[in-house]
Scaffold this motif. Sequence first.
Motif, PDB file in Angstrom:
ATOM      1  N   LEU A 478       0.808  -1.213   0.000  1.00  0.00           N
ATOM      2  CA  LEU A 478       0.000   0.000   0.000  1.00  0.00           C
ATOM      3  C   LEU A 478       0.850   1.277   0.000  1.00  0.00           C
ATOM      4  CD1 LEU A 478      -2.840  -1.066   2.463  1.00  0.00           C
ATOM      5  CD2 LEU A 478      -2.907  -1.009  -0.034  1.00  0.00           C
ATOM      6  N   ASP A 481       2.508   3.956  -3.940  1.00  0.00           N
ATOM      7  CA  ASP A 481       1.589   4.847  -4.648  1.00  0.00           C
ATOM      8  C   ASP A 481       2.187   5.426  -5.920  1.00  0.00           C
ATOM      9  OD1 ASP A 481       2.536   7.867  -3.562  1.00  0.00           O
ATOM     10  OD2 ASP A 481       2.969   6.199  -2.223  1.00  0.00           O
ATOM     11  N   VAL A 487      -6.288   0.471  -5.841  1.00  0.00           N
ATOM     12  CA  VAL A 487      -6.376  -0.708  -4.986  1.00  0.00           C
ATOM     13  C   VAL A 487      -7.837  -1.142  -4.911  1.00  0.00           C
ATOM     14  CG1 VAL A 487      -5.958  -1.695  -2.702  1.00  0.00           C
ATOM     15  CG2 VAL A 487      -4.424   0.062  -3.601  1.00  0.00           C
ATOM     16  N   ILE A 499      -7.607  -1.029   4.686  1.00  0.00           N
ATOM     17  CA  ILE A 499      -6.871  -0.607   3.490  1.00  0.00           C
ATOM     18  C   ILE A 499      -7.165   0.855   3.177  1.00  0.00           C
ATOM     19  CG2 ILE A 499      -6.789  -0.909   0.968  1.00  0.00           C
ATOM     20  CD1 ILE A 499      -6.876  -3.913   1.464  1.00  0.00           C
ATOM     21  N   THR A 503      -3.530   3.968   3.034  1.00  0.00           N
ATOM     22  CA  THR A 503      -2.829   4.153   1.766  1.00  0.00           C
ATOM     23  C   THR A 503      -3.196   5.474   1.108  1.00  0.00           C
ATOM     24  OG1 THR A 503      -2.355   3.142  -0.386  1.00  0.00           O
ATOM     25  CG2 THR A 503      -4.620   2.969   0.411  1.00  0.00           C
ATOM     26  N   VAL A 507      -8.805   3.873  -3.504  1.00  0.00           N
ATOM     27  CA  VAL A 507      -9.347   2.551  -3.158  1.00  0.00           C
ATOM     28  C   VAL A 507     -10.776   2.435  -3.665  1.00  0.00           C
ATOM     29  CG1 VAL A 507      -9.922   0.968  -1.279  1.00  0.00           C
ATOM     30  CG2 VAL A 507      -7.883   2.408  -1.107  1.00  0.00           C
TER      31      VAL A 507
END
Length: 696
Positions: A478, A481, A487, A499, A503, A507
Motif C-alpha cells: 500500500l 503509490d 487498490v 486498506i 494508503t 481505493v
Amino acid sequence: MNGTDLSRGFFKDVKRLIIKVGTAVVTRTDGRLALGRLGALCEQIKDLNSLGYEVIVVTSGAVGLGRQRLKYRRLVNSSFADLQKPQVDFDGKACAAVGQNNLMALYDTLFSQLDVTSAQLLVTDSDFRDKGFRKQLDETVKSLLALRVIPIFNENDAVSTRRAPYEDSSGIFWDNDSLAALLALELKADLLVLLSDVEGLYSGPPSDPQSKLIHTYIKEIHQSEITFGDKSRVGRGGMTAKVKAAVNAAYAGIPVVITSGYAPENIMKVLQGERVGTLFHQDAHLWLPVKEVSGREMAVAARESSRRLQALSSQDRKKILLGVADALEANEKLIKIENEADVAAAQQAGLEKSLISRLALKPGKIESLANSIRVLANMEDPIGRVLKRTELADGLLLEKTSSPLGVLLIVFESRPDALVQIASLAIRSGNGLLLKGGKEAKRSNAILHKVITTAIPDTVGGRLIGLVTSRDEIPDLLKLDDVIDLVIPRGSNKLVSQIKSSTKIPVLGHADGICHVYVDKSANMEMAKRVVLDAKIDYPAACNAMETLLVHQDLVQTAGLNELIVDLRTEGVTLFGGQRACKELNLPEAHSLHHEYNSMACTVEIVDDVHAAINHIHQHGSAAVFHNASTRFCDGARFGLGAEVGISTSRIHARGPVGVEGLLTTKWILRGSGQVVNGDKGVIYTHKDMTLQSVD
C-alpha cells in the motif's frame, strides 16, 4: 518423518496401478533372493488387493536369479581342477530361462501363503507390434483383475530376438522399466510405481553426501542438472533407465513415482499422498516455484506488459482471453486437486465455515468462469473508445477516449474464483495487475495464476499479472503509490476499512453495505417467500446475500410472515431481531443492525412503512435497488458485465458491481496541423460538438 504432500492429492482417485520391482529389490547384494523384502512386498500387494485396488506387477530379477542358480549348479558339478580354470560367464538367455521358472515359483509360494492367486505373463517387444496381441492382452488382464488375480509380467529374455538384450535399446521396450511404462499406457493404469534400492531420484549419486532427493521431477530443471552414478549392480540400466521410463509415461499422462522397495509400506504411503520418493507428472512444470520478486518490481513489470497489451489489435486481445478460457478448462482437474488441498488444510486449521465455503471451487465453477471470460472476450473492445469529439478550431480536433487506469492491486481473501475474474478483466481493460491473495487459498491461487499467465503470449508477457508471494505484506504494497494506480480490496468490511485508512492510493471497495430485503404490507407473500429464501440461502457466504429482512408493521402476526419465518428456520437460518422484532416476534436481539453474517443467519426488523424502510437502507444499505427480485442478482456476470472485479459502494468513479468500465479512465487526444495559442490569437475557437460525426 514424512508429511502428507497435498500436491499429490490426485492419488486418492487411483484404482489401477502397476508396480515394477527392480532386480536390486528382488535380490540381495550377494545375488541371492531377498526373501524377507519380497515377502513384505507381497503383503503390501495383498493389502492393496483387499482394498479394491487393481494391482499389476512387472518384475525383474529372473536373469540374476538364474545366474545365481546356474553358478551353484556349476560349483556342485565341477571338480577342483575345473574350478581352477577361467570361468566363462553364462549365456543370458539360459539364465533368463532358469530364473523365470524359479522367480514365478517363489511369487506363487509367497502369494499362496497370503491366500492370493497370481498369474505369469511373459512378453517380448515384438509381441506389441501385433494389434491382435495387444487387444487380447487387454482382455486377459481385465479377466484376471476381475477375478482379483495379480498379473505378474516379465520380459521373456529367454526367447528375445534382440541381439544383445542387456545392451540393445532398440524396439518398443528395452528393459522391464520401459515395459512397465508401456503396460501403464496399454492397460490404462492410473499410477506407475517403480521400486528401486534407493529412496528415489537424487541430484547426484546417492552415495554422494551433497546429493539431494528430488521430490518432484521437473524436466525443465532437472534434465540437465542430474548426474547419474553407476548403473544397477544387478539390473540393466539402473536409475537412468527408470527416469527415462518415468518421463515417457508421465508425459503420456500416467503419474509415476520412483521410490524404495526396501522401506515397508512405501506403496501405501504413496497412495495416501505422503511425500515419499520422486514424483513424475505431466503438469509438474506448472508447479515450478515462483522466483521471489518484490511488489515494486512486479508493478513496474506489469505496467510494461500492459503497454504491450494495449498496443495489440482488438482481435489479438480477444484471442488472449479465449486462450485463457480454454486453458482453465484444460487444466480443470489439476486446479481441482490444488483447490481441494486448500480446502482440506482450511478444515484442518478450523477456519470459519463461511470462509471455507468461499474457498471451495464447486462443481461446474471452472466451466462457468471460462464461459464468463468468453462473454467478456466477445464484448465491444473497451480500450480507445471515443467518448466525446470536439472541434476546438478549424483543423484542431479534440477527442476524449477510454483508457486503462494503469496498474491495479487487488487484495482478496479466500475466493480463488475472484483471481480468475479479476485477471480476465485486467486483460480486457488493458491494465497491469498485482494480486495478493489470502494464504488459505495459496495453492489454488498459484495454479490459477500459472495457468492464466501461461496462456498470455510472449509478445505481452506473463508478468502482466503478478501474484505477490514474497514477504511483502499488505502495508508494504500500500506504500507503492508511485507505481500502483488503484487498490481494490475484496474481503471483509474490516479488510476494506483497514486498506482505505492506510494508503494514499485510491481505493475502490465496499467498506459498508448490508443487503436488505423489504417486504411491504401489499406484497404477494408467495413471491416474497421465494425472493427472501433465495436471497438468504442460495449462497449465504456471498456479499450479495440478504443480511437484514425488513417487514412492514402490518404483517406482524399475519400468517404470511409467520410462514416466512418458519420457512427460513426450516432451511437452517438463525434469526436475530432488531429492537422491535426481538420483542414482537420473540427473537434473540441482534448485536447490531449493521452486521454482515456471511452465513445462515440474518437480522429481522419491523418498520412503520416503505419510507421508514428506505431510511433504514440509506443508513445501512449498499449500492443497488431491486424490485421483486433476489439480491443474488447483484453480480457482474449476471449483469452481463462478463465478470466483476468487485462490488463498490463508493459514490465516486464506479458503484455497484464493477466490470470493465470501472477499470478505465479517460485520455484526451488533440490532433492539429501546427496550430499555436499565441495569446489565444492564433486560432478562432469553434468548440463544435462532433461526437456523432465521422472523421476522415
